[in-house]
Scaffold this motif. Structure first.
Motif, short mmCIF file in Angstrom:
data_model
loop_
_atom_site.label_atom_id
_atom_site.label_comp_id
_atom_site.label_asym_id
_atom_site.label_seq_id
_atom_site.Cartn_x
_atom_site.Cartn_y
_atom_site.Cartn_z
N PHE A 6 0.97 -1.18 -0.01
CA PHE A 6 -0.04 -0.10 0.02
C PHE A 6 1.08 1.11 0.02
O PHE A 6 1.04 2.04 0.88
N ARG B 52 0.64 3.55 -2.30
CA ARG B 52 0.23 4.85 -3.17
C ARG B 52 -1.20 5.29 -2.46
O ARG B 52 -1.59 4.52 -1.84
N ARG B 53 -1.25 6.57 -2.44
CA ARG B 53 -2.79 7.07 -2.10
C ARG B 53 -3.47 7.59 -3.21
O ARG B 53 -2.80 8.33 -3.89
N LEU B 54 -4.78 7.87 -2.92
CA LEU B 54 -5.38 8.51 -3.90
C LEU B 54 -5.59 10.13 -3.56
O LEU B 54 -5.36 10.43 -2.40
N THR C 215 -7.61 0.85 8.80
CA THR C 215 -6.47 0.74 9.92
C THR C 215 -6.68 2.19 10.56
O THR C 215 -7.33 3.15 9.99
N ARG D 62 -15.54 8.29 -0.54
CA ARG D 62 -14.71 9.65 -0.90
C ARG D 62 -15.60 11.06 -0.77
O ARG D 62 -14.93 11.98 -0.62
N GLU E 173 -7.54 8.97 4.76
CA GLU E 173 -6.70 8.77 3.41
C GLU E 173 -7.08 7.42 2.92
O GLU E 173 -7.47 6.51 3.70
N ILE E 174 -7.07 7.40 1.64
CA ILE E 174 -7.36 6.09 0.81
C ILE E 174 -5.85 5.48 0.34
O ILE E 174 -5.53 6.35 -0.59
N ARG E 175 -5.63 4.40 0.50
CA ARG E 175 -4.62 3.86 -0.25
C ARG E 175 -4.75 2.65 -1.23
O ARG E 175 -5.85 2.23 -0.86
N GLN F 232 -6.98 0.38 1.35
CA GLN F 232 -6.94 0.82 3.02
C GLN F 232 -7.26 1.89 3.12
O GLN F 232 -7.15 3.06 2.45
#
Lengths: 112, 112
Positions: free
Chosen positions: A100, A102-104, B19, B41, B71-73, B82
Motif C-alpha cells: 500500500f 500509493r494514496r488517492l 487501519t 470519498r 486517506e485512501i491507499r 486501505q
C-alpha cells in the motif's frame, strides 16, 4: 476455549491481512485456504493460496523475502485472518516495504 | 499521474482494510464496490458493500460508530484498498476496538 473455525468463502478462501510485527503497519493482503493456514502454522512462514497461479505460495519462495509469522488473529466472524509478521525484506513484489505505497489524490495515485 | 483503477472481482468488489489513523492498528476488513468507494470519498465516512444484506452500508449508521476516513491507499495490483480512518467508537460490532480481538492458541482462540 472458543474454537478456531474459519469461515471459508465459496472458493474455500479467507482474506489474510499481514501487518508488521514491529510497527503494526499494514503490509499486504492475500488469501488463504485451509492448507495455507496449516502450512503457515507448521512452518511459521506466511503461505497463501495464489488465485492467479492456483497453487500454494510461500511468500518469499522466489525473492527470499519471507514473512515470519509471530501471531495469527481472526476477526469477529472468522472470515478474515491477521498475520502479525516480521518481514525479511520488502513485503511487496515491487520492492516497496508495503503493497500500500500509493494514496488517492483526486483521480490519481501519488506516493503515500 | 498514475490512474486509480480498482480491479473489482467477479462480484464487483475489492477488499477494504481499515487501519487506525492514530495508531496504525488494523481495525476491520470489509468489501467495497464502486458506489461504496464513491460514497466514501464524497462523505468521508467509510461506506461498504454488505454481502449479507446486499446493500450499501455506512459503517456506524445504526451504532453511531462512524469511521472518518483520512486517506485512501491502494495496493500494488489495485484489488485492495486501505482506509486510514479515525474511529468514532469501537470498530467492531461486538464492542471491541478492533474486529481482530482474538488470537490463535493451539486449536482455540484467546483474547489477543
Amino acid at each position: 476455549m472458543e474454537p478456531f473455525n474459519p469461515k471459508f468463502d465459496a472458493n474455500g478462501l479467507v482474506t489474510a491481512v499481514v501487518t508488521h510485527a514491529g510497527t503494526g503497519a499494514l503490509l499486504m493482503v492475500a488469501h488463504m485456504d485451509a492448507a495455507a493456514i496449516a502450512a503457515t502454522r507448521e512452518t511459521g512462514l506466511a503461505t497463501f493460496w495464489s488465485r492467479s497461479r492456483q497453487r500454494l505460495w510461500v511468500k518469499g519462495e522466489t525473492s527470499g523475502h519471507f514473512l515470519r509469522v509471530r501471531e495469527i488473529r481472526v476477526d469477529c466472524d472468522q472470515d478474515a485472518v491477521q498475520l502479525i509478521a516480521a518481514p525479511e525484506g520488502p513485503a511487496c513484489h515491487t520492492g516497496a516495504a508495503s503493497c500500500f505505497y500509493r494514496r488517492l489524490d483526486g483521480d490519481g495515485l501519488v506516493p503515500a
